[in-house]
Design an enzyme around this catalytic site. Structure first.
Site: not given
Ligand code: PBG
Length: 329
Positions: A197, A250
């Site tokens: 991520k 992601k």
């Molecule tokens: C929680 C999380 C996030 C997303 C999914 N789980 C946000 C982040 O890490 O700031 C993002 C999902 C999206 O942008 O659709 N940590």
């Protein structure tokens, strides 16, 4: 005209729709999509998210109706995010047995025992400061956060989650959660790890949707640097060893090379999260008349699958049948 001997004529297989479909290599199927759903704790049936046209924060009851609509569109897997009324510095509402996610899990499973219910297991929506872990001064502490993630995952499994999806990028989170689930009798609860991520600006619209913007600093001390690829492989292989069942990457569209590289290295199914910014970009351009929304979304999702994602998590999941049809037109 002189006779030219052209050996290869790929256009033969592009002549009409039937032959084009016959040789199409990448096909999207609703069976491989997961729809994200935001559920808030208030009574209001739906609250518009301005930065994500067509996406709402739903009350639990309204969410049930939405799930029915998803099922009618052949989407049987959902990933739910809770927006609690109360936030603090221990994320207590993330693991409260009467927390928003726990209440939603019970209701959803009562109405739809067959739905594949995935829970995002992160603390940022439940923390007053909006970070994904315990904060000491300006530091996000790793190991103390694991205890809370364990409690949260167990309470999510106990209230009906089929799959736990830790997204906080803490080191050791998969093994911590796996052992807590096993010790509490949830051997059959799977883990989709947000293994790779990135610290991405494409999460901007989500933070409005989930009310999880960090109140200070950024997430760069736990989420990955967009410049790194080998680190993605290390993260994915670590989570595979720690017991993840599915590895997620992601965001998706700006990281297709990473999807391909990870897919090549792991033996687990690979998921890609087509995040909020990727969705909103297409929505905004199409509202301006600059892009055909359905065709652009179809093309984006196809490219994610073609890069190697077995599973796609996307805000377009609810529209997938419409997108597939628009491609045929
Ligand atoms: C929680 C999380 C996030 C997303 C999914 N789980 C946000 C982040 O890490 O700031 C993002 C999902 C999206 O942008 O659709 N940590």
């Amino acid at each position: 005209m002189q006779s030219i001997n052209i050996k290869s004529r790929p256009r033969r297989l592009r002549k009409n729709e039937i032959v084009r479909n016959l040789v199409q290599e990448t096909i999207l199927s609703p069976a491989q999509f997961i729809a994200p759903v935001f559920i808030h704790e208030g009574k209001e049936p739906e609250i518009k998210i301005n930065s994500m046209p067509g996406i709402f924060q739903f009350s639990i009851d309204r969410a049930l109706k939405h799930i029915e609509e998803l099922k009618n569109n052949r989407i049987n897997s959902i990933l739910i995010f809770g927006i609690p009324n109360e936030k603090d510095n221990e994320a207590s509402s993330a693991w409260d047995e009467n927390g928003i996610i726990q209440k939603a899990n019970k209701k959803i499973k009562e109405h739809f025992p067959d739905i594949l219910l995935v829970n995002d297991t992160c603390l940022c929506e439940y923390m007053a400061h909006g970070h994904c872990g315990i904060v000491l001064e300006k530091d996000i502490l790793n190991d103390p956060t694991l205890d809370i993630l364990q409690k949260t995952a167990v309470s999510q499994a106990a209230s009906g989650a089929d799959i736990i999806a830790p997204s906080g990028m803490m080191d050791g989170m998969v093994s911590a959660i796996r052992s807590a689930l096993d010790q509490n009798g949830f051997q059959d609860t799977a883990i989709i790890s947000y293994a790779v991520k990135y610290a991405s600006s494409f999460y901007g619209p989500f933070r409005e949707a989930a009310e999880s913007t960090p109140q200070f600093g950024d997430r760069k001390s736990y989420q990955m640097n967009p410049g790194n690829k080998k680190e993605a492989i290390r993260e994915a292989l670590t989570d595979e060893k720690e017991g993840a069942d599915i590895i997620m990457i992601k965001p998706a569209m700006p990281y297709l090379d990473i999807i391909l590289a990870v897919k090549d290295k792991v033996n687990l199914p690979v998921a890609a999260y087509n995040v909020s910014g990727e969705y909103s970009m297409i929505k905004a351009a199409s509202q301006n008349g600059w892009l055909d929304e359905n065709k652009a979304a179809y093309e984006m999702l196809t490219s994610i699958k073609r890069a190697g994602a077995d599973i796609i998590i996307s805000y377009f999941a609810k529209d997938l049948l419409k997108l597939l049809k628009s491609f045929e037109d």
